[in-house]
Write a protein that holds these residues in place. Structure first.
Motif, PDB file in Angstrom:
ATOM      1  N   ALA A  67       2.907   3.153 -10.166  1.00 46.52           N
ATOM      2  CA  ALA A  67       3.471   3.292  -9.025  1.00 46.52           C
ATOM      3  C   ALA A  67       2.414   3.275  -7.915  1.00 46.52           C
ATOM      4  O   ALA A  67       2.569   2.743  -6.776  1.00 46.52           O
ATOM      5  N   ASP A  68       0.966   3.407  -8.421  1.00 44.58           N
ATOM      6  CA  ASP A  68      -0.032   3.080  -7.499  1.00 44.58           C
ATOM      7  C   ASP A  68      -0.424   1.677  -7.310  1.00 44.58           C
ATOM      8  O   ASP A  68      -1.317   1.399  -6.520  1.00 44.58           O
ATOM      9  N   GLY A  69       0.348   0.676  -7.591  1.00 42.12           N
ATOM     10  CA  GLY A  69       0.041  -0.689  -7.748  1.00 42.12           C
ATOM     11  C   GLY A  69      -0.898  -1.339  -8.665  1.00 42.12           C
ATOM     12  O   GLY A  69      -1.449  -2.561  -8.654  1.00 42.12           O
ATOM     13  N   ILE A  71       3.716  -5.952  -3.999  1.00 43.63           N
ATOM     14  CA  ILE A  71       3.215  -4.655  -3.868  1.00 43.63           C
ATOM     15  C   ILE A  71       3.478  -4.209  -2.477  1.00 43.63           C
ATOM     16  O   ILE A  71       3.989  -2.797  -2.119  1.00 43.63           O
ATOM     17  N   ALA A  72       3.210  -5.012  -1.381  1.00 42.50           N
ATOM     18  CA  ALA A  72       3.406  -4.389  -0.129  1.00 42.50           C
ATOM     19  C   ALA A  72       5.234  -4.391   0.183  1.00 42.50           C
ATOM     20  O   ALA A  72       5.514  -3.117   0.583  1.00 42.50           O
ATOM     21  N   TRP A  97       7.077  -3.509  -2.328  1.00 41.07           N
ATOM     22  CA  TRP A  97       7.425  -2.068  -2.948  1.00 41.07           C
ATOM     23  C   TRP A  97       6.927  -0.894  -2.194  1.00 41.07           C
ATOM     24  O   TRP A  97       8.007   0.417  -2.040  1.00 41.07           O
ATOM     25  N   LYS A  98       5.893  -0.990  -1.486  1.00 38.37           N
ATOM     26  CA  LYS A  98       5.199   0.291  -0.888  1.00 38.37           C
ATOM     27  C   LYS A  98       6.337   0.704   0.467  1.00 38.37           C
ATOM     28  O   LYS A  98       6.637   1.775   0.665  1.00 38.37           O
ATOM     29  N   GLN A  99       6.569  -0.623   1.203  1.00 37.61           N
ATOM     30  CA  GLN A  99       7.525  -0.697   2.238  1.00 37.61           C
ATOM     31  C   GLN A  99       8.810   0.181   1.896  1.00 37.61           C
ATOM     32  O   GLN A  99       9.440   0.811   2.624  1.00 37.61           O
ATOM     33  N   THR A 127       9.619   2.167  -0.577  1.00 37.74           N
ATOM     34  CA  THR A 127       9.369   3.505  -1.149  1.00 37.74           C
ATOM     35  C   THR A 127       8.981   4.391  -0.111  1.00 37.74           C
ATOM     36  O   THR A 127       9.250   5.615  -0.045  1.00 37.74           O
ATOM     37  N   THR A 128       8.331   4.105   1.016  1.00 38.31           N
ATOM     38  CA  THR A 128       7.902   4.763   2.228  1.00 38.31           C
ATOM     39  C   THR A 128       8.949   4.796   3.221  1.00 38.31           C
ATOM     40  O   THR A 128       9.071   5.670   4.285  1.00 38.31           O
TER      41      THR A 128
END
Lengths: 296, 296
Positions: free
Chosen positions: B23-25, B287-288, B290-292, B294-295
């Motif tokens: 999850a942290d990349g 990863i960007a 994924w972050k976009q 999940t946030t």
């Protein structure tokens, strides 16, 4: 049928065409086959020739004069190149390695910029035979289009453009194949393509992909895509060949569709061009070679 | 191996690459296969994915984020295009038609001049994630090279060039194939080719055939012919893309040979360029995304 005095052969990459000829240049009979040089190994040329016109040879040896890729390194036997500036027809014909009496017309070469032609020199000679005293620029569209500067009966210089082969490779071996059908024509799209690269040749590199992107985004018509690709490529050729044709008397060899596209594109630039039948000038060139040989 | 929290997929025309991710990349494991979209029909995507990373999924449903031609019309399912100007990563991911939880990143489109990209948007996002606040022009060499103007985190405009596919089509499907070997390199010939078309792009149309003619007349070395073709094509691209890169900060995506050729050619024009590893920026872009997600 009367026995031919000689046989004229136009032997290109994809075709073989033969004319049974009388000594005075009259055609007795004409035949064609698809036994082009591209399909034949060194041992295949004589059988292909006998298959097409063996009965013309029944009564003994008949001299034959051939032009085209039959004389390339990958052909029957390599016929040398004559170096420009020179008349289009070199008298130094090359005998094919055969019991048949086949003489091959040399191509033309130019050391710098490096360039070669093979077959077109015979068409140039034929055009000059049909248009005595003609000076100017001849355009010979095709897989490898040629532009030749002709003056006082000689080819002064020439340049080749891979326009036809680029069209084929782009429309069948790249992503553009999804957007370009085998048939269909749109004159406005052709004209716009010509105008775009003729005035801004640097756009060529980016314009190609727009054909695909327009189709994906706007569902562009196949006929327009096909015509636009043709126009972009011919426009780029005309731009690069401008030092040849600008302000010159222009002849375009090829009466079919492709020749007409060049005449149309040149006309839009205010450059009128004479169009000549490709087969007719080839035969006239072979007759000129025959006459040169028999009077030598 | 610990169970991945999600899976990153780079699924192009010729390859499939997957990363089992925490999850942290952090990358847990990386795998690749040649099951590119070009080989697969609509029913082939899920089996290809399970074949490569089925064991990553053993413990239940794992979300996957994919970029590339997998989202093309001929891919698994068509993921829309986001229209520029916009950030490289649209939040509107497209679900693949599967029990697996696969979300595909949309491509980017530009209505006029018509243009599209798919996969490169993720690399642009990754480059920006690795270089926060970067403004300038990104060059993404490849079959269809892209030049993208990036400012304030958005892709402002872009252009595609068929340079890589032209090289392949010319060197394997035209007469140049006789003169261009599969390997070999000559830097001087490359540099000269770049200089020729960069300064005189209209020469492209006539320069191509000189590669063949030089070989016939002077027996040109294969390595020089291959490098000259590459140089002519890249020079034409740089000429057409000059409004993009002139006076701009330039990043070239791709650390391998092709990226280095672009950096070299730009350097010869006094235009220094930063080079970035293509795989690294792709992963950073996934990863960007994924972050976009999940946030969001």
């Amino acid at each position: 049928m009367s026995r031919p005095d000689w046989i004229a052969l136009d032997w290109g990459t994809t075709h073989l065409r033969g004319w049974a000829m009388a000594a005075d240049g009259t055609v007795i009979e004409e035949r064609g086959s698809d036994s082009g040089m591209g399909k034949l190994g060194p041992e295949g040329f004589e059988p292909a020739l006998r298959a097409m016109c063996g009965d013309w040879l029944d009564h003994g040896s008949v001299p034959m004069i051939a032009c085209g890729m039959v004389g390339a390194r990958q052909g029957w036997t390599e016929a040398d190149y004559a170096r420009v500036p020179c008349p289009p027809l070199s008298p130094a014909l090359t005998r094919a390695p055969s019991d048949l009496d086949v003489s091959i017309i040399p191509g033309l070469s130019q050391p710098d910029p490096a360039d070669v032609m093979r077959g077109e020199e015979t068409q140039i000679a034929g055009f000059l035979a049909l248009n005595p005293g003609w000076d100017g620029v001849l355009c010979l569209p095709g897989s490898h289009s040629k532009w030749a500067h002709v003056s006082a009966g000689e080819v002064v210089s020439f340049r080749s453009f891979m326009t036809g082969e680029l069209f084929a490779a782009l429309s069948t071996h790249t992503v553009l194949r999804h957007s370009i059908p085998a048939e269909g024509w749109d004159e406005a799209a052709f004209d716009a393509g010509v105008a775009e690269t003729l005035s801004r040749p640097e756009r060529m590199a980016s314009a190609l992909f727009t054909i695909r992107a327009s189709d994906i985004l706007h569902g562009a018509a196949g006929a327009a895509a096909r015509s636009r690709l043709s126009g972009l490529l011919i426009g780029a050729e005309l731009s690069a060949a401008k030092p040849y044709w600008l302000g010159q008397q222009i002849g375009v060899i090829g009466a079919g569709g492709l020749g007409s596209l060049y005449v149309r594109a040149l006309g839009a630039q205010g450059a009128p061009a004479t169009q000549a039948n490709g087969t007719a000038v080839t035969l006239a060139g072979l007759i000129a070679a025959w006459k040169q040989r028999t009077t030598a």
